[in-house]
Write a protein that holds these residues in place. Structure first.
Motif, PDB file in Angstrom:
ATOM      1  N   CYS A  60      12.032   3.255   0.539  1.00 48.02           N
ATOM      2  CA  CYS A  60      11.263   2.012   0.412  1.00 48.02           C
ATOM      3  C   CYS A  60       9.794   2.242   0.755  1.00 48.02           C
ATOM      4  CB  CYS A  60      11.860   0.920   1.289  1.00 48.02           C
ATOM      5  SG  CYS A  60      13.464   0.353   0.718  1.00 48.02           S
TER       6      CYS A  60
ATOM      7  N   GLY B 275       9.434  -2.966  -2.896  1.00 46.82           N
ATOM      8  CA  GLY B 275       9.783  -2.060  -1.803  1.00 46.82           C
ATOM      9  C   GLY B 275      10.165  -2.815  -0.537  1.00 46.82           C
TER      10      GLY B 275
ATOM     11  N   ILE C 223       4.890  -3.165  -4.384  1.00 48.88           N
ATOM     12  CA  ILE C 223       4.928  -3.312  -2.926  1.00 48.88           C
ATOM     13  C   ILE C 223       5.958  -4.364  -2.522  1.00 48.88           C
ATOM     14  CG2 ILE C 223       3.604  -4.072  -0.914  1.00 48.88           C
ATOM     15  CD1 ILE C 223       1.141  -2.808  -2.277  1.00 48.88           C
TER      16      ILE C 223
ATOM     17  N   GLY D 136       2.975   1.703  -4.820  1.00 46.10           N
ATOM     18  CA  GLY D 136       2.264   0.479  -5.188  1.00 46.10           C
ATOM     19  C   GLY D 136       0.831   0.483  -4.704  1.00 46.10           C
ATOM     20  N   ILE D 137       0.618   0.976  -3.499  1.00 50.05           N
ATOM     21  CA  ILE D 137      -0.743   1.059  -2.964  1.00 50.05           C
ATOM     22  C   ILE D 137      -1.554   2.095  -3.734  1.00 50.05           C
ATOM     23  CG2 ILE D 137      -2.088   1.698  -0.921  1.00 50.05           C
ATOM     24  CD1 ILE D 137       0.244   0.519   0.752  1.00 50.05           C
TER      25      ILE D 137
ATOM     26  N   ILE E 111       6.578   1.544  -1.635  1.00 47.54           N
ATOM     27  CA  ILE E 111       5.417   0.782  -1.173  1.00 47.54           C
ATOM     28  C   ILE E 111       4.149   1.629  -1.294  1.00 47.54           C
ATOM     29  CG2 ILE E 111       4.348  -0.258   0.878  1.00 47.54           C
ATOM     30  CD1 ILE E 111       7.214  -1.120   1.697  1.00 47.54           C
TER      31      ILE E 111
ATOM     32  N   GLY F  53       0.695  -3.267  -8.864  1.00 50.01           N
ATOM     33  CA  GLY F  53       0.701  -2.701  -7.513  1.00 50.01           C
ATOM     34  C   GLY F  53       1.329  -3.633  -6.499  1.00 50.01           C
ATOM     35  N   LEU F  54       0.948  -4.903  -6.537  1.00 47.37           N
ATOM     36  CA  LEU F  54       1.533  -5.875  -5.603  1.00 47.37           C
ATOM     37  C   LEU F  54       3.007  -6.098  -5.884  1.00 47.37           C
ATOM     38  CD1 LEU F  54      -1.347  -8.494  -5.314  1.00 47.37           C
ATOM     39  CD2 LEU F  54      -0.590  -6.841  -3.598  1.00 47.37           C
TER      40      LEU F  54
END
Length: 138
Positions: free
Chosen positions: A36, A80, A77, A43-44, A40, A73-74
């Motif tokens: 996870c 995740g 995130i 995504g960042i 995340i 991206g969000l």
């Protein structure tokens, strides 16, 4: 002196098996946390890469792509974090079942797999709607 049939004796073997299952559940949770955090981090990184591209090639057409990059991206995130919450819930259910006196091993249910599949499909649909919404802004 005989023990009553309603009262089960706890042996060392049973307790060691419970401890082994608890440690296995902790290893599984640690593996899920690792995966996870990777999602995340992706995504960042996805958002940061598009920011760097936008700064190096400042064109007007990339502004719309920046909005898409932020949304994707969000979304990654959030996905995740959602999977992390699912993993923690599964871990707590497993540990609580181990704490009961009448512990009986049950193989993993199809319900757990179906929750994961539904969450992945739902994430894909939400991302697809977001992508088409941003594309229609052009």
């Amino acid at each position: 002196m005989s023990s009553s049939p309603s009262q089960k004796s706890t042996s060392t073997t049973n307790e060691l098996a419970k401890q082994r299952n608890r440690v296995a559940a902790e290893r599984t949770l640690t593996s899920w946390i690792h995966n996870c955090l990777s999602v995340i981090g992706f995504g960042i990184a996805f958002d940061r890469i598009f920011n760097a591209l936008n700064e190096s090639v400042p064109e007007d057409s990339l502004h719309i792509h920046m909005q898409l990059a932020h949304i994707i991206g969000l979304s990654v995130i959030a996905f995740g974090v959602f999977l992390l919450v699912l993993a923690m819930i599964a871990y707590l259910i497993k540990v609580r079942s181990l704490e009961r006196e009448e512990y009986l091993y049950k193989p993993p249910q199809i319900f757990n797999l179906s929750i994961f599949i539904v969450s992945v499909v739902l994430f894909g649909l939400i991302t697809l709607v977001a992508v088409f919404t941003v594309i229609s802004w052009q």
